[in-house]
Design an enzyme around this catalytic site. Structure first.
Site, PDB file in Angstrom:
ATOM      1  N   GLY A 170      28.465  16.973  41.951  1.00 30.35           N
ATOM      2  CA  GLY A 170      27.177  16.718  42.204  1.00 30.35           C
ATOM      3  C   GLY A 170      27.049  16.210  43.604  1.00 30.35           C
ATOM      4  O   GLY A 170      28.193  15.675  44.331  1.00 30.35           O
ATOM      5  N   LYS A 171      26.153  15.786  44.342  1.00 32.70           N
ATOM      6  CA  LYS A 171      25.766  15.220  45.696  1.00 32.70           C
ATOM      7  C   LYS A 171      24.474  14.847  45.940  1.00 32.70           C
ATOM      8  O   LYS A 171      23.431  15.585  45.147  1.00 32.70           O
ATOM      9  CB  LYS A 171      26.224  16.387  46.609  1.00 32.70           C
ATOM     10  CG  LYS A 171      26.645  15.903  47.904  1.00 32.70           C
ATOM     11  CD  LYS A 171      28.009  15.208  48.158  1.00 32.70           C
ATOM     12  CE  LYS A 171      28.427  14.700  49.241  1.00 32.70           C
ATOM     13  NZ  LYS A 171      29.888  14.756  49.447  1.00 32.70           N
TER      14      LYS A 171
END
Ligand code: GLU
Length: 411
Positions: free
Chosen positions: A101-102
């Site tokens: 994720g980011k």
């Protein structure tokens, strides 16, 4: 320049070399969930400004989503999607049980006061709160986000859920439940990988000249470690300036100069150059440690380094990759070279959940084992399939992600 298209091109190359089921490959072409927020923050002068923030939860096949949050004026959804995808690959390359994720907020944090920065972080944390947690999604530092910012995030989350949950975010200061060794982890992890590569190429650290682009937590510490290992660091840069001295720098003196004057301009006995020139210097190792899309189809033909060692995420475009490969330049991909940071983030979650903390020696010993093993797996696969290290790292990662998806079934 679009980044996600580049990430998908890298994926495609690796899929062509792996035995991934087409349905599994399809699952990796788009994120599982995209969160996009527009949220208000009160500035010091009483005005209210709206900010855009993102969290992309790319893949949870191998565990909770994991990846940093960046604060940068150019951050956008296309970039955050790519970075989230790379996190999924990265965690799989080093074999830690996490997904990808980011997050990011489009803001220049250098233009905010400390109070504004804290209010912005806490406001973003309130938007993220329903979607994060040690078993859901765990943010961390990235470009322009510090341990202190992580402490604010964890504190805001604790207020919302009414209990301390230190494992909701990693890269916290030690006094807020952080891990020993998390600050130098990315740079140190890269150094472990570089030493393995040098052994394979029969090169001695003392024989190397190194150019490092970027002086943040990654580039700055990497330059220090390279200097300590006896390599000659001949060029360094920050976002505004770059310096070059073929005789090599005392990296600590450069760090002190930057702290005192804010940038590198005017550093004694150095040639003042720019970031684009730094990339094209005649060095053994070029270390992009700043932002994506630095080595492109346009300048790849002029790169003189023997090794491009990617400490930034996404610094080399697929077009550049092809040109560098043709010219026999070894590219050590981001998803392997800079995976030390997320690896110690994983250790931080483990320590938070078990409430038992390790000393720095233990952290580094465990980090080294993981990085050296990941390098070996990648190198073996590259030799076996006669493919570049990036594609090999992706093949290793895709097999692991593919197994996780297939074993759980289709629903
Ligand atoms: N931002 C770092 C990266 O790109 C670390 C992420 C993390 O620790 O979750 O790998």
């Amino acid at each position: 320049m679009p980044v996600f298209a580049n990430a998908l091109a890298q994926l495609k190359q690796a899929v062509d070399h792996s035995h991934l089921h087409p349905e599994v490959a399809a699952r990796l072409k788009a994120p599982e969930r995209i969160l996009q927020f527009s949220f208000p923050v009160t500035m010091d002068d009483g005005t209210v400004r709206l900010f855009d923030g993102y969290r992309v939860q790319y893949s949870s096949a191998r565990g909770p989503y994991k990846g940093g949050i960046r604060f940068h004026p150019k951050t956008n959804l296309d970039e955050v999607k790519s970075l989230a995808f790379w996190m999924a690959i990265k965690c799989a390359v080093v074999g830690i049980p996490l997904g990808g994720g980011k997050g990011g907020v489009t803001v220049d944090p250098k233009k905010l006061s400390k109070g504004e920065l804290e209010r912005l972080t806490r406001a973003f944390a309130r938007r993220l709160a329903p979607f994060i947690g040690p078993e859901q999604d765990v943010p961390a530092p990235d470009v322009n986000t510090t341990p202190e910012i992580m402490a604010w995030l964890a504190d805001e989350y604790a207020r919302i859920v009414g209990k301390q949950v230190p494992g909701v975010v990693t890269g916290k200061p030690l006094s807020a439940g952080g891990s020993q060794g998390r600050v130098p982890a990315t740079a140190q992890g890269g150094m472990y990988v570089l030493h393995e590569l040098l052994a394979k190429l029969k090169l001695k650290p003392q024989a190397l000249t190194v150019a490092v682009q970027g002086m943040g937590n990654v580039g700055g510490i990497f330059a220090q470690l390279a200097h300590q290992a006896g390599m000659k660091v001949v060029a360094m840069s920050d976002s505004a300036s770059a310096i070059y001295n073929p005789k090599g720098f005392d990296v600590t003196a450069v760090e002190h100069y930057k702290k005192e004057f804010g940038n590198l301009k005017g550093f004694p006995s150095a040639r003042s150059i720019n970031n684009a020139q730094l990339l094209e210097l005649p060095v053994t190792v070029l270390v992009p440690a700043a932002l994506e899309n630095q080595i492109t189809g346009t300048n790849a033909g002029r790169i003189k380094a023997k090794i491009v060692f990617e400490m930034a995420n996404g610094p080399t475009t697929p077009e550049a990759d092809a040109k560098l490969a043709k010219r026999g330049i070894t590219v050590v991909p981001d998803v392997l070279a800079n995976a030390g940071g997320v690896t110690v983030s994983y250790f931080e979650i483990v320590q938070n959940l078990s409430q038992y903390y390790w000393d720095e020696g233990e952290v580094m010993e465990k980090l080294k084992l993981i990085m050296v093993t990941a390098f070996k797996h990648t190198w073996q696969r590259a030799e076996q399939l006669k493919i570049p290290l990036r594609t090999a790292a992706y093949v290793v990662a895709l097999e692991r992600i593919g197994q996780a998806i297939e074993v759980k079934g289709k629903y």
